[in-house]
Design a protein around this motif. Structure first.
Motif, PDB file in Angstrom:
ATOM      1  N   UNK A 242      -4.829 -10.270  -1.099  1.00 42.12           N
ATOM      2  CA  UNK A 242      -5.212  -8.622  -1.888  1.00 42.12           C
ATOM      3  C   UNK A 242      -5.157  -8.119  -0.403  1.00 42.12           C
ATOM      4  N   UNK A 243      -5.135  -7.284   0.514  1.00 46.47           N
ATOM      5  CA  UNK A 243      -4.616  -7.126   1.774  1.00 46.47           C
ATOM      6  C   UNK A 243      -3.545  -7.031   1.532  1.00 46.47           C
ATOM      7  N   UNK A 244      -2.639  -7.149   1.625  1.00 40.53           N
ATOM      8  CA  UNK A 244      -1.036  -7.331   1.242  1.00 40.53           C
ATOM      9  C   UNK A 244      -0.742  -5.802   0.593  1.00 40.53           C
ATOM     10  N   UNK A 245      -1.283  -6.554  -0.975  1.00 40.40           N
ATOM     11  CA  UNK A 245      -1.640  -6.019  -2.310  1.00 40.40           C
ATOM     12  C   UNK A 245      -1.873  -4.331  -2.745  1.00 40.40           C
ATOM     13  N   UNK A 246      -3.021  -4.019  -1.193  1.00 49.15           N
ATOM     14  CA  UNK A 246      -3.227  -2.931  -1.122  1.00 49.15           C
ATOM     15  C   UNK A 246      -2.304  -2.159   0.470  1.00 49.15           C
ATOM     16  N   UNK A 247      -1.475  -2.567   0.899  1.00 47.97           N
ATOM     17  CA  UNK A 247      -0.870  -2.411   1.742  1.00 47.97           C
ATOM     18  C   UNK A 247       0.444  -1.641   0.647  1.00 47.97           C
ATOM     19  N   UNK A 248       0.429  -2.491   0.092  1.00 49.13           N
ATOM     20  CA  UNK A 248       1.854  -2.732  -0.911  1.00 49.13           C
ATOM     21  C   UNK A 248       1.883  -0.701  -1.613  1.00 49.13           C
ATOM     22  N   UNK A 249       0.842  -0.682  -2.067  1.00 48.00           N
ATOM     23  CA  UNK A 249       0.275   0.805  -3.147  1.00 48.00           C
ATOM     24  C   UNK A 249       0.633   1.585  -2.773  1.00 48.00           C
ATOM     25  N   UNK A 250       0.664   1.533  -1.045  1.00 44.23           N
ATOM     26  CA  UNK A 250       0.366   2.939  -0.207  1.00 44.23           C
ATOM     27  C   UNK A 250       2.066   3.510  -0.024  1.00 44.23           C
ATOM     28  N   UNK A 251       2.018   5.052   0.045  1.00 37.32           N
ATOM     29  CA  UNK A 251       3.240   5.648  -0.815  1.00 37.32           C
ATOM     30  C   UNK A 251       3.891   5.548   0.017  1.00 37.32           C
ATOM     31  N   UNK A 252       4.269   4.769   1.099  1.00 35.75           N
ATOM     32  CA  UNK A 252       5.641   4.900   2.135  1.00 35.75           C
ATOM     33  C   UNK A 252       5.860   4.341   2.320  1.00 35.75           C
ATOM     34  N   UNK A 253       5.330   2.759   1.866  1.00 29.06           N
ATOM     35  CA  UNK A 253       5.565   1.042   1.808  1.00 29.06           C
ATOM     36  C   UNK A 253       6.356   1.420   0.212  1.00 29.06           C
ATOM     37  N   UNK A 254       7.303   0.816   0.163  1.00 37.67           N
ATOM     38  CA  UNK A 254       8.675   0.949  -0.604  1.00 37.67           C
ATOM     39  C   UNK A 254       8.985  -0.871  -1.399  1.00 37.67           C
ATOM     40  N   UNK A 255       8.375  -1.502  -0.536  1.00 39.71           N
ATOM     41  CA  UNK A 255       8.951  -2.837  -1.154  1.00 39.71           C
ATOM     42  C   UNK A 255       8.314  -4.053  -0.296  1.00 39.71           C
ATOM     43  N   UNK A 256       8.210  -5.147  -1.487  1.00 42.63           N
ATOM     44  CA  UNK A 256       7.511  -6.171  -0.729  1.00 42.63           C
ATOM     45  C   UNK A 256       8.624  -6.879  -0.190  1.00 42.63           C
ATOM     46  N   UNK A 257       7.802  -7.707   0.906  1.00 46.35           N
ATOM     47  CA  UNK A 257       8.863  -8.843   1.782  1.00 46.35           C
ATOM     48  C   UNK A 257       9.157  -8.288   3.185  1.00 46.35           C
TER      49      UNK A 257
END
Length: 257
Positions: free
Chosen positions: A78-93
């Motif tokens: 859940x926390x990774x998904x929250x962070x991944x939604x931040x605008x300057x987070x551009x990818x998952x990995x």
């Protein structure tokens, strides 16, 4: 100017502070950085996202490395998904499979890889794929989980042309690290010379895999210049042409302003 599309800058790697490291890189001609936040806890992901929020030349990617697949639980996801939604987070990995060290069981790695791809599809961002000694399983999971929908990058590319062709067909770009400068990396040389010009990137994977002539030193983003020179040489183009191509490709793939 270049973009280092994959660097780890956690304080444990660079105790002198990330700003000093990034200023050295800018002095070498590196204009922007994608900082990867992965670890057995959420500290590196939070660090990468925070650094990207603080510096206009930094963007982030967050996820769970296959080494750490055994630790994923619902709260962490859940926390990774929250962070991944931040605008300057551009990818998952970086996410994927690593059958060399086996720090996490194969089945756990595959399950977490699938969950991370699903997360990327929910947040509509590309994925950064780590694969080591797991080529066929990596491609199968990407195919089965609809990774084509988000696309992404095969980071630290170290496979052969057959793998590259399948990855390209799935909508993935190929990112070359310092390994491409090693004399015995012939399969990687072949792919670096052959790959379509609009599908290649360069990276350091700092603090790992320092390129020649920096072997034996702690790798840092400034060293991506050496990797880019070698890729340009293999492709028979000038350094400036290669730098412009890979920078344009990185900006397009990550959606960098």
């Amino acid at each position: 100017m270049l973009i280092d599309t994959h660097c780890h800058l956690d304080p444990s790697y660079f105790p002198e502070g990330e700003d000093a490291v990034l200023e050295r890189a800018r002095g070498a001609g590196v204009e922007a950085f994608v900082v990867i936040g992965v670890g057995e806890d959420l500290g590196p992901a939070r660090f990468a996202a925070g650094l990207a929020a603080r510096r206009p030349d930094v963007w982030a990617s967050v996820g769970l490395h296959p080494h750490d697949a055994r630790v994923l639980d619902g709260a962490m996801e859940d926390e990774l998904e929250r962070l991944a939604r931040e605008p300057r987070v551009k990818a998952v990995g970086e996410i994927g499979l690593d059958y060399h060290y086996m720090h996490s069981p194969r089945e756990a790695q595959k399950e977490v890889f699938r969950r991370m791809i699903a997360l990327a599809r929910r947040v509509r961002k590309p994925i950064v794929v780590h694969t080591r000694e797991a080529a066929e399983d990596t491609l199968l999971v990407l195919e089965e989980e609809g990774a084509r929908e988000v696309g992404g990058i095969i980071h630290c590319f170290s496979e052969d042309r057959a793998f590259a062709e399948r990855a390209l067909a799935l909508g993935f770009d190929l990112s070359f690290s310092g390994i491409v400068t090693f004399k015995n990396a012939r399969a990687i040389h072949d792919v670096a010379a052959w790959a379509p010009p609009d599908r290649i990137l360069v990276e350091t994977d700092s603090p790992y895999l320092a390129p020649i002539p920096m072997r034996g030193k702690r790798c840092e983003p400034a060293y991506v210049v050496h990797t880019a020179r070698r890729v340009a040489e293999l492709r028979g183009v000038s350094f400036d042409v290669l730098a412009a191509q890979t920078t344009e490709n990185a900006r397009r793939r990550f959606g960098l302003a």
